[in-house]
Design a protein around this motif. Structure first.
Motif, PDB file in Angstrom:
ATOM      1  N   ALA A 115       0.836  -1.202   0.000  1.00 10.29           N
ATOM      2  CA  ALA A 115       0.000   0.000   0.000  1.00 10.29           C
ATOM      3  C   ALA A 115       0.870   1.251   0.000  1.00 10.29           C
ATOM      4  O   ALA A 115       0.586   2.229  -0.704  1.00 10.29           O
ATOM      5  CB  ALA A 115      -0.919  -0.007   1.209  1.00 10.29           C
ATOM      6  N   VAL A 116       1.970   1.199   0.775  1.00 10.85           N
ATOM      7  CA  VAL A 116       2.869   2.355   0.838  1.00 10.85           C
ATOM      8  C   VAL A 116       3.469   2.611  -0.551  1.00 10.85           C
ATOM      9  O   VAL A 116       3.498   3.749  -1.035  1.00 10.85           O
ATOM     10  CB  VAL A 116       3.981   2.123   1.892  1.00 10.85           C
ATOM     11  N   ILE A 117       3.898   1.541  -1.208  1.00  2.00           N
ATOM     12  CA  ILE A 117       4.506   1.711  -2.539  1.00  2.00           C
ATOM     13  C   ILE A 117       3.484   2.301  -3.513  1.00  2.00           C
ATOM     14  O   ILE A 117       3.768   3.267  -4.230  1.00  2.00           O
ATOM     15  CB  ILE A 117       5.029   0.352  -3.065  1.00  2.00           C
ATOM     16  N   ILE A 118       2.284   1.751  -3.489  1.00  4.66           N
ATOM     17  CA  ILE A 118       1.259   2.245  -4.427  1.00  4.66           C
ATOM     18  C   ILE A 118       0.942   3.711  -4.141  1.00  4.66           C
ATOM     19  O   ILE A 118       0.853   4.543  -5.042  1.00  4.66           O
ATOM     20  CB  ILE A 118      -0.011   1.367  -4.339  1.00  4.66           C
ATOM     21  N   GLN A 119       0.804   4.016  -2.852  1.00  2.91           N
ATOM     22  CA  GLN A 119       0.471   5.408  -2.508  1.00  2.91           C
ATOM     23  C   GLN A 119       1.616   6.357  -2.874  1.00  2.91           C
ATOM     24  O   GLN A 119       1.380   7.472  -3.327  1.00  2.91           O
ATOM     25  CB  GLN A 119       0.142   5.505  -1.027  1.00  2.91           C
ATOM     26  N   THR A 120       2.854   5.878  -2.675  1.00  7.82           N
ATOM     27  CA  THR A 120       4.004   6.721  -3.029  1.00  7.82           C
ATOM     28  C   THR A 120       3.979   7.024  -4.524  1.00  7.82           C
ATOM     29  O   THR A 120       4.164   8.172  -4.943  1.00  7.82           O
ATOM     30  CB  THR A 120       5.320   5.990  -2.684  1.00  7.82           C
ATOM     31  N   GLN A 121       3.738   5.965  -5.307  1.00  9.46           N
ATOM     32  CA  GLN A 121       3.689   6.141  -6.762  1.00  9.46           C
ATOM     33  C   GLN A 121       2.597   7.126  -7.145  1.00  9.46           C
ATOM     34  O   GLN A 121       2.778   8.017  -7.951  1.00  9.46           O
ATOM     35  CB  GLN A 121       3.388   4.797  -7.449  1.00  9.46           C
ATOM     36  N   TRP A 122       1.445   6.954  -6.512  1.00 10.81           N
ATOM     37  CA  TRP A 122       0.285   7.781  -6.846  1.00 10.81           C
ATOM     38  C   TRP A 122       0.537   9.249  -6.478  1.00 10.81           C
ATOM     39  O   TRP A 122       0.287  10.158  -7.253  1.00 10.81           O
ATOM     40  CB  TRP A 122      -0.949   7.222  -6.122  1.00 10.81           C
ATOM     41  N   ARG A 123       1.094   9.435  -5.289  1.00  9.83           N
ATOM     42  CA  ARG A 123       1.348  10.822  -4.854  1.00  9.83           C
ATOM     43  C   ARG A 123       2.408  11.460  -5.741  1.00  9.83           C
ATOM     44  O   ARG A 123       2.314  12.639  -6.099  1.00  9.83           O
ATOM     45  CB  ARG A 123       1.800  10.849  -3.405  1.00  9.83           C
ATOM     46  N   GLY A 124       3.427  10.676  -6.097  1.00  6.59           N
ATOM     47  CA  GLY A 124       4.468  11.186  -6.981  1.00  6.59           C
ATOM     48  C   GLY A 124       3.863  11.616  -8.309  1.00  6.59           C
ATOM     49  O   GLY A 124       4.130  12.714  -8.826  1.00  6.59           O
ATOM     50  N   TYR A 125       2.986  10.785  -8.826  1.00  7.83           N
ATOM     51  CA  TYR A 125       2.324  11.083 -10.098  1.00  7.83           C
ATOM     52  C   TYR A 125       1.504  12.370  -9.987  1.00  7.83           C
ATOM     53  O   TYR A 125       1.564  13.248 -10.829  1.00  7.83           O
ATOM     54  CB  TYR A 125       1.438   9.884 -10.479  1.00  7.83           C
ATOM     55  N   GLN A 126       0.774  12.487  -8.874  1.00  9.35           N
ATOM     56  CA  GLN A 126      -0.046  13.681  -8.651  1.00  9.35           C
ATOM     57  C   GLN A 126       0.823  14.934  -8.577  1.00  9.35           C
ATOM     58  O   GLN A 126       0.491  15.977  -9.138  1.00  9.35           O
ATOM     59  CB  GLN A 126      -0.830  13.537  -7.345  1.00  9.35           C
ATOM     60  N   CYS A 127       1.950  14.810  -7.853  1.00 11.86           N
ATOM     61  CA  CYS A 127       2.839  15.977  -7.706  1.00 11.86           C
ATOM     62  C   CYS A 127       3.406  16.386  -9.059  1.00 11.86           C
ATOM     63  O   CYS A 127       3.432  17.571  -9.389  1.00 11.86           O
ATOM     64  CB  CYS A 127       3.995  15.634  -6.778  1.00 11.86           C
ATOM     65  N   ARG A 128       3.842  15.363  -9.823  1.00 13.44           N
ATOM     66  CA  ARG A 128       4.420  15.690 -11.135  1.00 13.44           C
ATOM     67  C   ARG A 128       3.377  16.347 -12.026  1.00 13.44           C
ATOM     68  O   ARG A 128       3.663  17.274 -12.771  1.00 13.44           O
ATOM     69  CB  ARG A 128       4.972  14.419 -11.790  1.00 13.44           C
ATOM     70  N   LYS A 129       2.129  15.883 -11.898  1.00 12.91           N
ATOM     71  CA  LYS A 129       1.059  16.444 -12.727  1.00 12.91           C
ATOM     72  C   LYS A 129       0.792  17.908 -12.350  1.00 12.91           C
ATOM     73  O   LYS A 129       0.537  18.759 -13.184  1.00 12.91           O
ATOM     74  CB  LYS A 129      -0.214  15.612 -12.505  1.00 12.91           C
TER      75      LYS A 129
END
Ligand SMILES: Nc1ncnc2c1ncn2[C@@H]1O[C@H](COP(=O)(O)OP(=O)(O)OP(=O)(O)O)[C@@H](O)[C@H]1O
Length: 920
Positions: free
Chosen positions: A770-784
């Motif tokens: 869950a941590v990995i998925i959330q990290t990926q998702w938040r990273g994606y959101q930040c980059r966007k």
């Protein structure tokens, strides 16, 4: 799929659950030192109780202590949402749901305990958790609102105040929740009736159902006038209530009535119809015939007869005739003869009141059940099950016998797999031992015995089968004794040839037998049964049964009368369409009237209880005991093809006092529920039995890499998972000899410790994922968002540099970047007394670390991640195990480390916590 569960705070913030090894008080009785004794269990429960921890694990089961906290709270103040005392129960519901989704094996929660121990309370908590974790949470679940409304209505109808519990339920409740696509698409409530004679039995010390008191307190003056209740000032003026005491004060009753009314409307049942029936029942009790001339009524009663007739939509004449005459079927034809004894007429009257009452309850439950489906069922999400799923389920379960299925419960057959994912909740009667025990108590205690028998066969059968292989269990004799004692009592009561119920039923059919004759027959037939004692010298109608929870002496003098459960067809035909203008009333007897081949009374007897429901197989003529056994066996058959989860409810004291832990009361319940024996068996025996494929489904995610070899068998995969677990645990210095498993032809047997390790490890893996998925998702959101943020920052910088006027505000900010509202910030600072211009102080050093969302206290075992020198001497090598005593008090960012007898401050980054993560 798992992430939904992981969002549940309960799971992630349950340090007790994962950290309890060796700590006191342990959160699981099974973690107490072997052998477990009652004293240790009591002191553990006591210590937890003092700390407000009411729930304790017993391996896979849960023990919950009733603190009677509602004694100081009104029901409106009790909000299941902020009930933090049910954390482990919620966790258990999550686990069971996961198992249901992954194995598709129906699951059943079985609540066990004495009367007043909190079975109904916890059943509601389970429902609450179930609905809050499915159906996209409670707020959107209209199904849950309807279930709670139906249960609230049912509680008022079926709860009474008894010696043990001021809110004791007099029906057994079996709730079936059909789950599909993470939603409960249908809920079915089934009731097991036994105690409706209480309604008309006005003996001293017996209380009547709550609803009458609530109704009399809550009706307005006008409503009372319309229901012909305005001439009565107190409860005591109604014969059926004359010996009862109101269960609560007037205001509480009034509030409860309003709640009941709202819930009735939610269940789409007419308030007017139901109150008409309830008023009629109360007034029927006041219709008294003169003992000098049975056919004559006194003046007041004449008015009451008229009122009842008007309420039921019939003429007074028809009602009078129905109560006072009997149709006799003779070879010459039908004869209408007057009933000559007042007692018989009063029996007719009471049978009518009981039939009206219990059939109204039944109709409300049926109505609620028809509403307890969401659209998913109608759309046919699960077409084979959605329509008439109960019927198919009934048929399926009826094909299997209780004993044959219990022995091999974890093997779902082809037919089992067709059963929709079901989560059942069983809240049956609590064991009772009153001063005067009647047929109802015998039936209630028989129900407890059957559940005990079910518990024995499910909790211990696996252990017995495994002990055959390995003779490991230290308790086979003890288990055998308990099981055989229990079987003796079950046979004594319900043996199909010579059980007490069978003898009673025969006597009702023969209609000549005297209770003395029955007692003699029981004595003669069961003279060798050590669980029965009859002292015919002291009393000709009493006998004692040695139940698993204690000895109970029954007075059989009223057994035959109570077992009859009949109403004459002269009374039933009052409600035929020709006689009755009250549609609701006609509907209550539609089966009997509809089934009749010839219209009008034929001298038959019908049952007071409705025929429909779980006991569809029951006939019009069944006795009370027959009906009860039939329905109970049907429920047991249904649950025997499911996986049971036992919730042991204990009351903290016998006087319903708030937060009072009475050791002797707890000891008694531990003994009757066999908690200590169960704990010892769980500790010594591999109690879990599961098919390889199901096991792999549940735990294959624990393997770092799954072999893709096509020829790898399920058994091999299972072995790999377990070996991997053992290796990981070895690294944690856990006692791997307690890691007990056995491979059988199709099944794996494993110990509770293995299950707990598997679950903890699985939780850890899921958390990490869950941590990995959330990290990926938040990273994606930040980059966007970054281009917009960048523009915004540039604009701010530009404004500062050029000292642009404040009014100028470039419209770079997009809706995805939230604006800071300084006014709100200032307001919040003012509220909390914070000065926004001052940097907040550094918080004091923590005396623990956090790893994997768990608190790890000092001293800790850590691993050196690189070489550390003291002067020129290498003190720590990479990989050395060191003991960290505390954060260094002298140097920031340092820890005080002990290694080979030397204590030294070491930089934080050099020693790492030993978590499972470090080993992965
Ligand atoms: N965990 C709890 N916290 C607060 N109150 C509780 C708890 N468990 C039970 N109670 C209260 O204790 C009383 C008895 O509980 P409940 O009626 O659920 O017992 P029961 O085992 O179902 O009894 P019976 O078999 O007689 O129906 C109720 O008033 C209930 O609200």
């Amino acid at each position: 799929m798992w992430l939904g569960f992981l969002r549940s705070d309960d799971q992630l913030q349950e340090p007790q659950l994962l950290n309890a090894y060796g700590e006191m008080p342990v959160s699981d009785i099974v973690h107490l030192k072997y052998p477990v004794f009652a004293e240790n269990v009591i002191s553990c429960l006591d210590m937890r109780f003092i700390r407000g921890l009411l729930e304790t694990w017993l391996g896979p089961s849960l023990i919950i202590i009733n603190p009677y906290s509602n004694a100081i709270k009104s029901s409106s103040e009790q909000n299941p949402d902020d009930n933090s005392s049910c954390r482990l129960l919620r966790h258990k519901v999550t686990e069971v749901l996961q198992e249901l989704f992954q194995t598709k094996l129906p699951q059943t929660f079985i609540l066990r305990g004495e009367s007043g121990s909190g079975k109904s309370y916890n059943a509601k908590q389970i429902l609450y958790s179930l609905f809050s974790q499915t159906n996209q949470g409670l707020s959107r679940s209209s199904c849950f609102t309807k279930v709670t409304a139906a249960l609230t209505v049912l509680c008022s109808f079926t709860n009474v105040s008894t010696k043990y519990n001021s809110d004791s339920s007099r029906v057994g409740i079996f709730i079936q929740n059909y789950v599909c696509d993470y939603s409960v698409y249908k809920t079915k409530i089934n009731c097991l009736y036994i105690d409706h004679a209480r309604l008309t039995c006005v003996e001293e010390g017996f209380n009547n159902y709550h609803i009458f008191f609530e109704m009399l307190a809550g009706l307005t003056a006008e409503e009372k006038r319309n229901l012909y209740l305005d001439n009565y000032q107190t409860f005591k003026e109604f014969n059926y209530l004359s010996t009862s005491d109101p269960p609560a004060d007037f205001d509480t009753l009034k509030r409860q009535f309003q709640e009941w009314k709202d819930c009735l409307i939610t269940c789409d049942v007419s308030f007017t119809d139901v109150t008409r029936v309830l008023s009629a029942v109360l007034l029927i009790g006041n219709i008294t015939f003169l003992s000098t001339n049975s056919q004559q009524l006194d003046l007041k009663t004449q008015n009451e007869l008229k009122s009842v007739a008007t309420l039921l939509g019939i003429s007074s004449m028809v009602l009078y005739q129905g109560l006072t005459t009997k149709t006799i079927n003779t070879p010459e034809g039908l004869n209408l003869t007057p009933i000559l004894t007042t007692i018989k007429i009063h029996e007719n009257r009471d049978a009518l009141a009981q039939a009206l009452y219990v059939r109204t309850v039944h109709m409300i439950v049926r109505k609620a059940n028809s509403l307890l489906r969401t659209h998913g069922a109608k759309k046919g999400r699960n077409p084979s099950n959605a329509s008439g799923s109960c019927k198919s389920d009934d048929r399926l379960s009826a094909q299997k016998s209780f004993h044959s299925t219990t022995s091999d419960k974890s093997v779902p057959t082809e037919t089992d797999r067709q059963i929709p994912p079901l989560l059942n909740i069983i809240d049956m009667f609590g064991f009772e031992n009153l001063t005067d025990n009647k047929l109802e108590q015998l039936a209630i205690n028989f129900c407890s015995e059957l559940l005990e028998s079910y518990h024995n066969s499910h909790a211990f059968n696996t252990s017995r089968s495994s002990s055959k292989d390995e003779t490991r269990s230290k308790y086979p004799e003890l288990i055998k004794d308990r099981c055989s004692d229990n079987q003796l009592v079950v046979d004594l009561i319900s043996h199909p040839v010579n059980g007490i119920f069978k003898l009673l039923n025969e006597s009702v059919r023969e209609s000549r037998s005297h209770i003395g004759v029955i007692i003699n027959r029981i004595e003669a037939t069961h003279s060798r049964n050590s669980c029965l004692s009859i002292n015919s010298l002291s009393s000709a109608t009493q006998f004692t049964i040695h139940h698993y929870a204690g000895r109970v002496t029954y007075d059989a003098s009223t057994f035959i009368a109570r077992n009859k459960n009949t109403i004459s067809d002269d009374v039933v035909w009052i409600f035929s369409q020709e006689n009755c203008a009250f549609g609701f009333g006609t509907h209550l007897f539609y089966q009997e009237i509809g089934d009749a081949s010839v219209p009008g009374p034929q001298g038959k007897l019908y049952k007071i209880l409705p025929r429909a429901g779980i006991g569809r197989l029951s006939k019009h003529t069944n006795t009370l005991a027959e009906d009860f056994c039939l329905k109970l066996n049907e429920i047991i058959k249904k649950i025997s093809i499911t996986k049971p989860h036992f919730i042991y409810c204990l009351k903290s004291n016998d006087s319903s006092s708030y937060l009072t832990f009475e050791t002797e009361v707890i000891r008694r319940q531990l003994q009757s529920l066999q908690i200590v024996t169960t704990a010892n068996i769980i500790k010594t025996t591999p109690i879990h039995r599961i098919k390889y494929s199901l096991f792999n489904n549940l735990y294959k995610l624990l393997l770092p890499k799954i072999s893709t070899a096509a020829d790898q068998s399920q058994e091999e995969l299972c072995k790999n998972i377990l070996e991997h677990l053992k290796e990981i645990s070895r690294n944690f210095n856990l006692e791997t000899q307690a890691f007990d498993w056995m491979f059988r032809q199709h099944h794996l047997l494993f110990s509770e410790q293995v299950r707990q390790e598997l679950e903890a490890y699985k939780l850890h893996i899921l958390y990490q994922s869950a941590v990995i998925i959330q990290t990926q998702w938040r990273g994606y959101q930040c980059r966007k968002r970054w281009p917009f943020l960048f523009q915004h920052l540039q604009a701010l910088q530009l404004r500062r540099l050029n000292s642009l006027p404040n009014e100028y505000n470039p419209v770079f900010v997009t809706s995805s970047v939230p604006k800071l509202d300084w006014n709100t910030v200032k307001q919040i600072c003012a509220t909390y007394g914070i000065n926004p211009s001052v940097t907040p102080p550094v918080p004091p050093a923590r005396h623990y670390s956090v790893a994997g969302n768990m608190k790890v206290n000092f001293p800790q075992t850590r691993i050196a991640t690189e070489v550390f020198k003291i002067g020129k001497h290498v003190w720590l090598q990479e990989g050395d195990d060191v003991k960290v005593l505390m954060p260094s008090s002298t140097k920031d960012g340092h820890l005080t480390v002990q290694f080979q007898g030397v204590t030294q401050d070491v930089p934080h980054h050099i020693v790492q916590l030993r978590t499972m993560g470090t080993l992965l």
